[in-house]
Design an enzyme around this catalytic site. Structure first.
Site, short mmCIF file in Angstrom:
data_model
loop_
_atom_site.label_atom_id
_atom_site.label_comp_id
_atom_site.label_asym_id
_atom_site.label_seq_id
_atom_site.Cartn_x
_atom_site.Cartn_y
_atom_site.Cartn_z
N LYS A 118 -9.69 2.43 14.62
CA LYS A 118 -8.37 2.88 15.12
C LYS A 118 -8.40 2.99 16.64
CE LYS A 118 -6.40 3.20 11.16
NZ LYS A 118 -5.51 2.11 10.79
N TYR A 173 -14.47 3.84 10.46
CA TYR A 173 -13.02 3.73 10.23
C TYR A 173 -12.26 4.23 11.46
CZ TYR A 173 -8.37 5.34 8.92
OH TYR A 173 -7.02 5.58 8.91
N GLY A 208 0.82 -1.21 0.00
CA GLY A 208 0.00 0.00 0.00
C GLY A 208 0.85 1.26 0.00
N SER A 210 -4.26 7.11 13.85
CA SER A 210 -4.61 8.32 13.11
C SER A 210 -4.98 9.44 14.07
CB SER A 210 -5.81 8.00 12.21
OG SER A 210 -6.47 9.17 11.82
P1 NAD Z 1 -3.39 1.59 1.66
O1 NAD Z 1 -4.79 1.15 1.43
O2 NAD Z 1 -2.62 2.14 0.54
O3 NAD Z 1 -2.53 0.37 2.30
C1 NAD Z 1 -3.12 -0.61 3.12
C2 NAD Z 1 -2.75 -1.97 2.54
O4 NAD Z 1 -3.33 -3.00 3.36
C3 NAD Z 1 -3.30 -2.18 1.12
O5 NAD Z 1 -2.24 -2.55 0.27
C4 NAD Z 1 -4.31 -3.31 1.28
O6 NAD Z 1 -4.36 -4.14 0.14
C5 NAD Z 1 -3.80 -4.03 2.52
N1 NAD Z 1 -4.81 -4.77 3.30
C6 NAD Z 1 -6.01 -4.30 3.75
N2 NAD Z 1 -6.64 -5.28 4.43
C7 NAD Z 1 -5.83 -6.36 4.42
C8 NAD Z 1 -5.93 -7.67 4.96
N3 NAD Z 1 -7.02 -8.10 5.62
N4 NAD Z 1 -4.91 -8.54 4.76
C9 NAD Z 1 -3.79 -8.15 4.07
N5 NAD Z 1 -3.65 -6.93 3.54
C10 NAD Z 1 -4.66 -6.05 3.72
O7 NAD Z 1 -3.42 2.61 2.90
P2 NAD Z 1 -2.27 3.57 3.43
O8 NAD Z 1 -2.65 4.97 3.10
O9 NAD Z 1 -0.95 3.05 3.06
O10 NAD Z 1 -2.50 3.40 5.00
C11 NAD Z 1 -1.76 2.45 5.77
C12 NAD Z 1 -2.32 2.46 7.18
O11 NAD Z 1 -2.21 3.78 7.72
C13 NAD Z 1 -3.79 2.08 7.27
O12 NAD Z 1 -4.00 1.31 8.43
C14 NAD Z 1 -4.48 3.43 7.41
O13 NAD Z 1 -5.70 3.33 8.09
C15 NAD Z 1 -3.46 4.20 8.22
N6 NAD Z 1 -3.58 5.65 8.05
C16 NAD Z 1 -3.56 6.18 6.80
C17 NAD Z 1 -3.72 7.55 6.62
C18 NAD Z 1 -3.75 8.15 5.23
O14 NAD Z 1 -4.21 9.28 5.09
N7 NAD Z 1 -3.25 7.47 4.21
C19 NAD Z 1 -3.88 8.39 7.74
C20 NAD Z 1 -3.88 7.81 9.02
C21 NAD Z 1 -3.72 6.44 9.17
#
Ligand code: NAD
Ligand code: UDP
Length: 339
Positions: A154, A150, A10, A124
């Site tokens: 968290k 969501y 991701g 987050s």
């Molecule tokens: P993203 O969706 O790009 O990456 C998450 C990855 O997890 C994806 O590749 C998805 O395929 C994989 N995934 C989801 N469920 C799964 C499962 N059951 N088994 C295996 N793989 C699984 O998201 P991101 O932006 O890289 O975010 C990463 C983390 O950071 C997440 O937990 C998100 O909630 C948290 N976060 C993101 C942000 C943001 O703005 N991007 C802000 C705060 C927190």
């Protein structure tokens, strides 16, 4: 030291893999591609110059998750995997609670069985809730409930990890509260690749710049902020990735439960972001002001002083660099990894 990176294909996980390898860690990457694809893994491997192991596994599947710990000697887990679209979580709460909670519980169960005690979690700023004073500070109690399913996942996972650390002696749980991650790797080879029409500001603006969308819709210009548009603490994804490397150092000191903001400490308005991006792509991006988006807070940013004091980590990249890097990624890959 071998780190299991969940959700490593991701957006944030892919950039963190690169910083982990650079810092000398061995990595094992897991993803089920629900929101990513194998091409991301190929590119991370190319950028790292290392053929690290990758496993396509759904972490809600306990036996598959447990099998990972049989196969590899894991020292710490960085848990990025999860569903993350705030709006979607309102219409699909069951899927969000099931995926985000069950994947975490599978991991913790397998870790307990294999005596692995180091966990870093992607939390987050949303856990502070609507009433918290800005800038958000780690001493501020978390909200009882957040504005979306969501956000509630968290909050719940933070509690699960705190309880786990109470129950298992020597368990280290690092809860990293991210602000607004944007930007891309300076190579332009990896970046944020949302499917469909992006919900978040930066990928939306990038698609307008590349001609895939007509104009930016700025949600509200009547907020009590200097230019009337919302303020957020945008942090470059590579700075954020480096924050995880710093957190591993903290784990080596047996930190127990350690809660930390990862932000820059600076609020930037939506209008300022659109203007900075216009500079990066060399053309004035069209925009219009529309109604406020339900649930948006007017302004919040991090107090980053605890991270600097405790982790020796500080965000270094500014808004223009964030926009330049996103433009490089988007213009080289107008259709993301499918380009
Ligand atoms: P993203 O969706 O790009 O990456 C998450 C990855 O997890 C994806 O590749 C998805 O395929 C994989 N995934 C989801 N469920 C799964 C499962 N059951 N088994 C295996 N793989 C699984 O998201 P991101 O932006 O890289 O975010 C990463 C983390 O950071 C997440 O937990 C998100 O909630 C948290 N976060 C993101 C942000 C943001 O703005 N991007 C802000 C705060 C927190
Ligand atoms: N925003 C906007 N137009 C968009 C997407 C977002 O004006 O197409 C605004 C949104 O109202 C918020 C800011 O940009 O003030 C950041 O939104 P985003 O969804 O990226 O992150 P959030 O802070 O909501 O998690």
């Amino acid at each position: 030291m071998t780190i299991l990176v969940t959700g490593g294909a991701g957006y944030i996980g892919s950039h963190t893999c690169i910083e982990l390898v650079k810092a000398g860690y061995d990595i094992v990457v897991v993803d089920n591609f629900v929101n990513s694809c194998m091409e991301a893994v190929n590119r991370i491997r190319r950028l790292c110059g290392v053929e690290f192991p990758f496993e396509e596994i759904d972490l809600t599947d306990y036996s598959a998750t447990d099998g990972l710990f049989d196969k590899y000697k894991i020292d710490a887990v960085i848990h990025f995997a999860g569903l993350k679209a705030v709006g979607e979580s309102v219409t699909m709460p069951i899927e969000y609670y099931r995926n985000n909670l069950n994947s975490t519980l599978s991991l913790l169960s397998a870790m307990k069985k294999h005596d692995v005690k180091n966990f870093i979690f992607s939390s987050s700023a949303t856990v502070y809730g609507a009433e918290a004073p800005v800038p958000y500070n780690e001493a501020t109690p978390v909200s009882r409930i957040t504005s979306s399913p969501y956000g509630n996942t968290k909050l719940m996972i933070e509690y699960i990890l705190k309880d786990t650390a109470k129950a298992i002696s020597g368990f280290n749980a690092v809860l990293l509260r991210y602000f607004n991650p944007v930007g891309a790797h300076e190579s332009g080879e990896i970046g944020e690749d949302p499917t469909g029409i992006p919900n978040n500001l930066m990928p939306y603006v990038a698609r307008v710049a590349v001609g895939k969308l007509d104009m930016v819709h700025i949600f509200g210009n009547d907020y009590d902020t200097p230019d009337g548009t919302c303020l957020r603490d945008y942090i470059h994804v590579v700075d954020l990735a480096k924050g995880h490397v710093a957190a591993l150092q903290k784990i080596k000191e047996n930190c127990g439960v350690f809660v930390c903001n990862l932000g820059t400490g600076k609020g930037t308005s939506v209008l300022e972001m659109v203007k900075a991006f216009s500079k990066s792509c060399g053309k004035d991006l069209p925009y219009e002001f529309t109604a406020r988006r339900a649930g948006d807070l007017p302004a919040f940013w991090a107090d980053p002083s605890f991270a600097e004091k405790e982790l020796g980590w500080k965000a270094e990249k500014g808004i223009q660099e964030m926009c330049d890097d996103v433009w490089r990624w988007q213009s080289k890959n107008p259709d993301g990894y499918r380009s």
